[in-house]
Scaffold this motif. Structure first.
Motif, PDB file in Angstrom:
ATOM      1  N   TRP A 259       0.823  -1.204   0.000  1.00  0.00           N
ATOM      2  CA  TRP A 259       0.000   0.000   0.000  1.00  0.00           C
ATOM      3  C   TRP A 259       0.856   1.252   0.000  1.00  0.00           C
ATOM      4  CZ3 TRP A 259      -4.564  -0.418  -1.761  1.00  0.00           C
ATOM      5  CH2 TRP A 259      -5.239  -1.638  -1.629  1.00  0.00           C
TER       6      TRP A 259
ATOM      7  N   VAL B 253      -3.500   3.472  -3.126  1.00  0.00           N
ATOM      8  CA  VAL B 253      -4.756   3.938  -2.535  1.00  0.00           C
ATOM      9  C   VAL B 253      -5.553   4.750  -3.536  1.00  0.00           C
ATOM     10  CG1 VAL B 253      -5.743   5.488  -0.792  1.00  0.00           C
ATOM     11  CG2 VAL B 253      -3.972   3.838  -0.146  1.00  0.00           C
TER      12      VAL B 253
ATOM     13  N   LEU C 232      -4.944   1.765   5.382  1.00  0.00           N
ATOM     14  CA  LEU C 232      -4.174   0.880   4.507  1.00  0.00           C
ATOM     15  C   LEU C 232      -2.738   1.364   4.328  1.00  0.00           C
ATOM     16  CD1 LEU C 232      -6.789   0.022   1.732  1.00  0.00           C
ATOM     17  CD2 LEU C 232      -5.904  -1.507   3.506  1.00  0.00           C
TER      18      LEU C 232
ATOM     19  N   ASN D  29       0.029  -0.178   6.015  1.00  0.00           N
ATOM     20  CA  ASN D  29       0.278  -1.570   5.622  1.00  0.00           C
ATOM     21  C   ASN D  29       0.035  -2.505   6.794  1.00  0.00           C
ATOM     22  OD1 ASN D  29       1.271  -1.984   2.719  1.00  0.00           O
ATOM     23  ND2 ASN D  29       2.352  -0.124   3.367  1.00  0.00           N
TER      24      ASN D  29
ATOM     25  N   LEU E  92      -6.572  -5.267   9.705  1.00  0.00           N
ATOM     26  CA  LEU E  92      -7.372  -4.081   9.426  1.00  0.00           C
ATOM     27  C   LEU E  92      -8.690  -4.203  10.179  1.00  0.00           C
ATOM     28  CD1 LEU E  92      -7.789  -1.448   7.768  1.00  0.00           C
ATOM     29  CD2 LEU E  92      -8.824  -2.887   5.983  1.00  0.00           C
TER      30      LEU E  92
ATOM     31  N   CYS F 222     -14.334  -3.052  -2.320  1.00  0.00           N
ATOM     32  CA  CYS F 222     -12.987  -2.848  -1.778  1.00  0.00           C
ATOM     33  C   CYS F 222     -12.634  -3.942  -0.782  1.00  0.00           C
ATOM     34  CB  CYS F 222     -12.903  -1.478  -1.119  1.00  0.00           C
ATOM     35  SG  CYS F 222     -11.512  -1.270   0.025  1.00  0.00           S
TER      36      CYS F 222
ATOM     37  N   LEU G  82      -9.679  -6.801  -0.856  1.00  0.00           N
ATOM     38  CA  LEU G  82      -8.693  -6.983   0.210  1.00  0.00           C
ATOM     39  C   LEU G  82      -8.665  -8.429   0.691  1.00  0.00           C
ATOM     40  CD1 LEU G  82      -9.248  -3.729   2.308  1.00  0.00           C
ATOM     41  CD2 LEU G  82      -7.407  -4.198   0.675  1.00  0.00           C
TER      42      LEU G  82
ATOM     43  N   GLN H 244      -5.696  -9.967   3.036  1.00  0.00           N
ATOM     44  CA  GLN H 244      -5.703  -9.058   4.178  1.00  0.00           C
ATOM     45  C   GLN H 244      -6.539  -9.637   5.318  1.00  0.00           C
ATOM     46  OE1 GLN H 244      -4.272  -5.709   4.693  1.00  0.00           O
ATOM     47  NE2 GLN H 244      -4.856  -6.442   6.721  1.00  0.00           N
TER      48      GLN H 244
END
Length: 231
Positions: A109, A114, A146, A149, A153, A173, A177, A182
Motif C-alpha cells: 500500500w 490507494v 491501509l 500496511n 485491518l 474494496c 482486500l 488481508q
C-alpha cells in the motif's frame, strides 16, 4: 494473528466486556456483530489500547500487548477505521493520507495504490477533508489505515449511514482486500453483504461472545438472527 482471551474492559466504574474471547486467524475476515450497546466498539477500543484492559490477555502474533498504548499497537500492525471516520477536517485528502503513511514498513500500500483503489480520492486530493461526502470520508479513512500496511485491518461500522452506491464500492474494496489475503475484523449490520465476505461471525451480547460460526451457519438459523440481531 490476534487472540483475545477472557478480556474485561469498560468506562470508569462501568464494566462493558465480561470475559470476552475473540480469535482472528491470519488471512481471514472475522465479524463482530450484535445490537447497539452490546460492546462491539468497546472491544475494538480495548484491542487498540484506547481503553485499559482490566483482565484477560490480548496477543498480536506472538506478542502479548496488554497495557500497550495505541501508537505502539498500531506500529505492530493494527490499522483502524473508526466508527464515525474521524478524518482530519482541516487537512486536505493528500495531507490526511500522508500524515498516517508508514515509511518504515514494506508492503503493497502506497499513495498511488490507494488512489488506484479509490480514484475519487485522487480527484479530490487537494480538497479539504471536511468538504467530502460521508462516503468519500469513509474511503479516506480506509485509505489512511491501509497506508500503515496493516497486518490486521479493523473496520468499526464499515458502511453505516452511507448511500447505497457508496456501500457497494466499500464492499467491493473489502472483497478485493480479502482476495489479496488481508486479515480483517469487521463490524457492520448488513448480513447479506457480509455473507460472501466473512469467514466467521461472532455475535456479542452484553459483553460476551454468545455464538460464532460461518455465514452459512448463521443464515441457516433465522431465530438466532432475530434473537440477537433483530430490532
Amino acid at each position: 494473528m490476534l487472540k483475545a482471551e477472557k478480556i474485561e474492559s469498560g468506562y470508569g466504574q462501568s464494566k462493558v466486556l465480561f470475559g470476552l474471547d475473540l480469535e482472528i486467524p491470519d488471512k481471514t475476515v472475522v465479524s463482530l456483530i450484535g445490537r447497539n450497546g452490546m460492546g462491539k466498539t468497546t472491544t475494538v477500543r480495548t484491542i487498540m489500547g484506547m481503553l485499559p484492559l482490566r483482565a484477560g490477555t490480548i496477543r498480536l502474533g506472538d506478542e502479548v500487548v496488554n497495557g500497550y498504548r495505541p501508537h505502539r499497537i498500531a506500529r505492530l500492525g493494527c490499522g483502524l477505521v473508526p466508527e464515525g471516520r474521524h478524518v482530519f477536517g482541516s487537512l486536505s485528502v493528500y495531507e490526511n493520507l500522508y500524515a498516517t503513511s508508514r515509511n518504515d514498513t514494506q508492503g503493497p500500500w502506497t499513495l498511488e495504490a490507494v488512489y488506484e483503489l479509490f480514484p475519487r480520492l485522487f480527484e479530490r486530493r487537494t480538497q479539504s477533508a471536511r468538504t467530502l461526502s460521508g462516503g468519500e470520508q469513509q474511503m479516506l479513512a480506509i485509505g489512511r489505515a491501509l497506508l500503515t500496511n496493516p497486518r490486521l485491518l479493523i473496520l468499526d461500522e464499515a458502511t453505516e449511514g452511507l448511500a447505497p452506491v457508496i456501500r457497494q464500492e466499500i464492499w467491493a474494496c473489502l472483497n478485493r482486500l480479502k482476495r489479496e489475503g488481508q486479515t480483517i475484523l469487521l463490524i457492520d449490520k448488513n448480513l447479506k453483504e457480509m455473507h460472501q465476505l466473512v469467514d466467521r461471525h461472532h455475535i456479542i451480547e452484553k459483553g460476551r461472545i454468545v455464538w460464532n460460526g460461518s455465514s452459512d451457519e448463521l443464515m441457516a438459523q433465522p431465530d438466532l438472527v432475530n434473537q440477537y440481531l433483530g430490532v
